[in-house]
Design a protein around this motif. Sequence first.
Motif, PDB file in Angstrom:
ATOM      1  N   SER A 196      -0.679  -0.120  -4.816  1.00 42.96           N
ATOM      2  CA  SER A 196      -0.233  -1.516  -4.774  1.00 42.96           C
ATOM      3  C   SER A 196       0.875  -1.738  -5.800  1.00 42.96           C
ATOM      4  O   SER A 196       1.047  -0.953  -6.747  1.00 42.96           O
ATOM      5  N   PHE A 197       1.615  -2.807  -5.625  1.00 40.88           N
ATOM      6  CA  PHE A 197       2.673  -3.201  -6.568  1.00 40.88           C
ATOM      7  C   PHE A 197       2.064  -3.438  -7.946  1.00 40.88           C
ATOM      8  O   PHE A 197       2.595  -2.991  -8.960  1.00 40.88           O
ATOM      9  N   ARG A 198       0.930  -4.115  -7.972  1.00 33.52           N
ATOM     10  CA  ARG A 198       0.272  -4.440  -9.241  1.00 33.52           C
ATOM     11  C   ARG A 198      -0.132  -3.169  -9.991  1.00 33.52           C
ATOM     12  O   ARG A 198       0.076  -3.059 -11.198  1.00 33.52           O
ATOM     13  N   ASN A 199      -0.720  -2.219  -9.291  1.00 37.66           N
ATOM     14  CA  ASN A 199      -1.176  -0.988  -9.932  1.00 37.66           C
ATOM     15  C   ASN A 199       0.002  -0.163 -10.451  1.00 37.66           C
ATOM     16  O   ASN A 199      -0.067   0.416 -11.540  1.00 37.66           O
ATOM     17  N   THR A 200       1.084  -0.136  -9.680  1.00 36.48           N
ATOM     18  CA  THR A 200       2.276   0.600 -10.101  1.00 36.48           C
ATOM     19  C   THR A 200       2.872   0.006 -11.368  1.00 36.48           C
ATOM     20  O   THR A 200       3.225   0.734 -12.298  1.00 36.48           O
ATOM     21  N   TYR A 214       1.279  -1.733 -13.575  1.00 33.60           N
ATOM     22  CA  TYR A 214       0.330  -1.488 -14.650  1.00 33.60           C
ATOM     23  C   TYR A 214       0.545  -0.101 -15.247  1.00 33.60           C
ATOM     24  O   TYR A 214       0.540   0.073 -16.473  1.00 33.60           O
ATOM     25  N   LYS A 215       0.751   0.892 -14.394  1.00 33.54           N
ATOM     26  CA  LYS A 215       0.984   2.261 -14.860  1.00 33.54           C
ATOM     27  C   LYS A 215       2.302   2.378 -15.618  1.00 33.54           C
ATOM     28  O   LYS A 215       2.464   3.255 -16.475  1.00 33.54           O
ATOM     29  N   LEU A 216       3.250   1.498 -15.316  1.00 31.47           N
ATOM     30  CA  LEU A 216       4.550   1.492 -15.998  1.00 31.47           C
ATOM     31  C   LEU A 216       4.543   0.609 -17.240  1.00 31.47           C
ATOM     32  O   LEU A 216       5.583   0.391 -17.860  1.00 31.47           O
ATOM     33  N   ASN A 217       3.354   0.084 -17.597  1.00 28.98           N
ATOM     34  CA  ASN A 217       3.201  -0.813 -18.756  1.00 28.98           C
ATOM     35  C   ASN A 217       4.052  -2.076 -18.629  1.00 28.98           C
ATOM     36  O   ASN A 217       4.628  -2.558 -19.602  1.00 28.98           O
ATOM     37  N   LYS A 218       4.130  -2.584 -17.395  1.00 24.94           N
ATOM     38  CA  LYS A 218       4.831  -3.839 -17.130  1.00 24.94           C
ATOM     39  C   LYS A 218       3.773  -4.889 -16.779  1.00 24.94           C
ATOM     40  O   LYS A 218       3.181  -4.839 -15.689  1.00 24.94           O
ATOM     41  N   PRO A 219       3.500  -5.848 -17.667  1.00 22.40           N
ATOM     42  CA  PRO A 219       2.459  -6.843 -17.399  1.00 22.40           C
ATOM     43  C   PRO A 219       2.757  -7.662 -16.144  1.00 22.40           C
ATOM     44  O   PRO A 219       3.817  -8.289 -16.038  1.00 22.40           O
ATOM     45  N   LEU A 220       1.833  -7.637 -15.182  1.00 22.25           N
ATOM     46  CA  LEU A 220       1.983  -8.392 -13.931  1.00 22.25           C
ATOM     47  C   LEU A 220       0.745  -9.235 -13.713  1.00 22.25           C
ATOM     48  O   LEU A 220      -0.377  -8.730 -13.790  1.00 22.25           O
ATOM     49  N   ILE A 221       0.957 -10.521 -13.465  1.00 23.75           N
ATOM     50  CA  ILE A 221      -0.150 -11.368 -13.033  1.00 23.75           C
ATOM     51  C   ILE A 221       0.093 -11.759 -11.584  1.00 23.75           C
ATOM     52  O   ILE A 221       1.202 -12.128 -11.197  1.00 23.75           O
ATOM     53  N   LEU A 222      -0.947 -11.606 -10.779  1.00 23.96           N
ATOM     54  CA  LEU A 222      -0.861 -11.860  -9.344  1.00 23.96           C
ATOM     55  C   LEU A 222      -1.496 -13.205  -9.030  1.00 23.96           C
ATOM     56  O   LEU A 222      -2.657 -13.441  -9.350  1.00 23.96           O
ATOM     57  N   PHE A 223      -0.710 -14.081  -8.405  1.00 17.91           N
ATOM     58  CA  PHE A 223      -1.184 -15.411  -8.010  1.00 17.91           C
ATOM     59  C   PHE A 223      -1.534 -15.390  -6.533  1.00 17.91           C
ATOM     60  O   PHE A 223      -0.761 -14.902  -5.702  1.00 17.91           O
ATOM     61  N   GLU A 224      -2.715 -15.894  -6.212  1.00 18.17           N
ATOM     62  CA  GLU A 224      -3.150 -16.073  -4.818  1.00 18.17           C
ATOM     63  C   GLU A 224      -3.416 -17.549  -4.590  1.00 18.17           C
ATOM     64  O   GLU A 224      -4.041 -18.213  -5.415  1.00 18.17           O
ATOM     65  N   GLY A 225      -2.994 -18.062  -3.447  1.00 17.97           N
ATOM     66  CA  GLY A 225      -3.287 -19.448  -3.136  1.00 17.97           C
ATOM     67  C   GLY A 225      -2.883 -19.803  -1.718  1.00 17.97           C
ATOM     68  O   GLY A 225      -1.839 -19.367  -1.234  1.00 17.97           O
ATOM     69  N   GLY A 226      -3.735 -20.580  -1.033  1.00 18.91           N
ATOM     70  CA  GLY A 226      -3.433 -21.003   0.322  1.00 18.91           C
ATOM     71  C   GLY A 226      -3.731 -19.912   1.341  1.00 18.91           C
ATOM     72  O   GLY A 226      -4.551 -19.027   1.112  1.00 18.91           O
ATOM     73  N   LYS A 227      -3.042 -19.996   2.477  1.00 19.84           N
ATOM     74  CA  LYS A 227      -3.238 -19.024   3.552  1.00 19.84           C
ATOM     75  C   LYS A 227      -1.902 -18.711   4.191  1.00 19.84           C
ATOM     76  O   LYS A 227      -0.902 -19.410   3.967  1.00 19.84           O
ATOM     77  N   SER A 228      -1.854 -17.664   5.009  1.00 21.09           N
ATOM     78  CA  SER A 228      -0.606 -17.258   5.648  1.00 21.09           C
ATOM     79  C   SER A 228      -0.146 -18.299   6.667  1.00 21.09           C
ATOM     80  O   SER A 228      -0.942 -19.076   7.193  1.00 21.09           O
ATOM     81  N   ARG A 240       0.822  -1.214   0.000  1.00 25.10           N
ATOM     82  CA  ARG A 240       0.000   0.000   0.000  1.00 25.10           C
ATOM     83  C   ARG A 240       0.858   1.268   0.000  1.00 25.10           C
ATOM     84  O   ARG A 240       0.353   2.346   0.292  1.00 25.10           O
ATOM     85  N   VAL A 241       2.140   1.126  -0.351  1.00 21.54           N
ATOM     86  CA  VAL A 241       3.015   2.307  -0.345  1.00 21.54           C
ATOM     87  C   VAL A 241       3.740   2.524  -1.674  1.00 21.54           C
ATOM     88  O   VAL A 241       4.575   3.415  -1.786  1.00 21.54           O
ATOM     89  N   PHE A 242       3.420   1.718  -2.691  1.00 24.10           N
ATOM     90  CA  PHE A 242       4.065   1.886  -3.988  1.00 24.10           C
ATOM     91  C   PHE A 242       3.565   3.160  -4.661  1.00 24.10           C
ATOM     92  O   PHE A 242       2.413   3.556  -4.447  1.00 24.10           O
ATOM     93  N   PRO A 243       4.384   3.818  -5.470  1.00 19.21           N
ATOM     94  CA  PRO A 243       5.737   3.447  -5.915  1.00 19.21           C
ATOM     95  C   PRO A 243       6.851   3.779  -4.923  1.00 19.21           C
ATOM     96  O   PRO A 243       8.025   3.620  -5.238  1.00 19.21           O
ATOM     97  N   GLY A 244       6.482   4.241  -3.729  1.00 16.94           N
ATOM     98  CA  GLY A 244       7.471   4.464  -2.692  1.00 16.94           C
ATOM     99  C   GLY A 244       8.140   5.820  -2.766  1.00 16.94           C
ATOM    100  O   GLY A 244       7.857   6.654  -3.631  1.00 16.94           O
ATOM    101  N   SER A 245       9.065   6.017  -1.833  1.00 16.08           N
ATOM    102  CA  SER A 245       9.778   7.291  -1.728  1.00 16.08           C
ATOM    103  C   SER A 245      11.197   7.043  -1.235  1.00 16.08           C
ATOM    104  O   SER A 245      11.429   6.197  -0.370  1.00 16.08           O
ATOM    105  N   LEU A 246      12.129   7.761  -1.807  1.00 15.16           N
ATOM    106  CA  LEU A 246      13.541   7.607  -1.443  1.00 15.16           C
ATOM    107  C   LEU A 246      13.805   8.017  -0.001  1.00 15.16           C
ATOM    108  O   LEU A 246      14.691   7.486   0.665  1.00 15.16           O
TER     109      LEU A 246
END
Length: 325
Positions: free
Chosen positions: A186-190, A192-206, A111-117
């Motif tokens: 989010s990492f995914r949204n960032t 996406y804005k950079l035109n880098k295709p990302l697929i997010l896999f979810e599975g199982g539990k913590s 929840r902090v992407f794209p971040g800050s130096l």
Amino acid sequence: MGTEKQVLTILKETIAPGESKEVNFDVANLHTSTSVNVPVIIERSKKPGPTVLFTAGIHGDEVNGVEIVRQLIAKGINKPKRGTIICIPVINIFGFINLRREFPDGRDLNRVFPGSLKGSLASRVAYKLVNEVIPHVDYIIDFHTGGSGRFNAPQIRIIDGDIELKQLAKIFGAPFVLYSKNLNKSFRNTCYKLNKPLILFEGGKSFHIDNTVTNSGVNGSKRILKHLDMLNPKFKASIPQKECVFIKDSKWVRAKLSGMFKAQIKINSKVQKGDLLGNITDPYGKLNYFVKAQNSGFIINVNESPIVYQGDALFHISTKLNDKS
């Protein structure tokens, strides 16, 4: 994308075609002044091709994602036929050390992407990832798990309307593909804005490693690499046992009472409206509440916690499928 044969300079290290190298994604020491190494494993073929990044451990308690990337490395799947494969098994090493979802500063890295130096510790990690790693990659596969006690069926999450992501999700071959919006910061949204295709896999539990989830992640990764003509010839990409189901919409069945909970239906099951899903009881043998399906659909998440409170999410059920998948 990324098909020129050239030296790769990443995190101040140079990696030539045909070279293997482990570089350090170093941000900060522990409070004991002990240095923390976040290994980034890079494997390059002599043949030019795309660059694929496998990431896990954005949340420190999501161990199953880490296990998937670990297996890609341990089995040598990350040694490409052509192009470059970069693996970062544990991005949030601080949370992983402490078995916590968040960073020591209490922030959720996703929840902090794209971040800050010059921002918080989590923000600085996000900034370094976005500015020193992501510019060099063409495709990203990011591995996650369900929250504490809630077990996710293996699934890919993408936004609706992106043709390339839809194709990649179908090739990955997880049992389900969920259309979900990109969350702000989010990492995914960032990506996406950079035109880098990302697929997010979810599975199982913590705090849990499940063989079925792990196999789904590893096999899907091999299919993606095969599609990109990057899979090492000594490996084979299996055909999915079932065609993946594209889910347009879904909703949670929530506990109407607090008590002891036991699910009666298995993950991945297809249920009909009114089917028995589970029971909520009390410790004294006086209560036995039947949890039933409010609609027909697929069970894509089951709460495995033995104790639930009123309002807790118990089951996630698809409500609308994309028949044009």
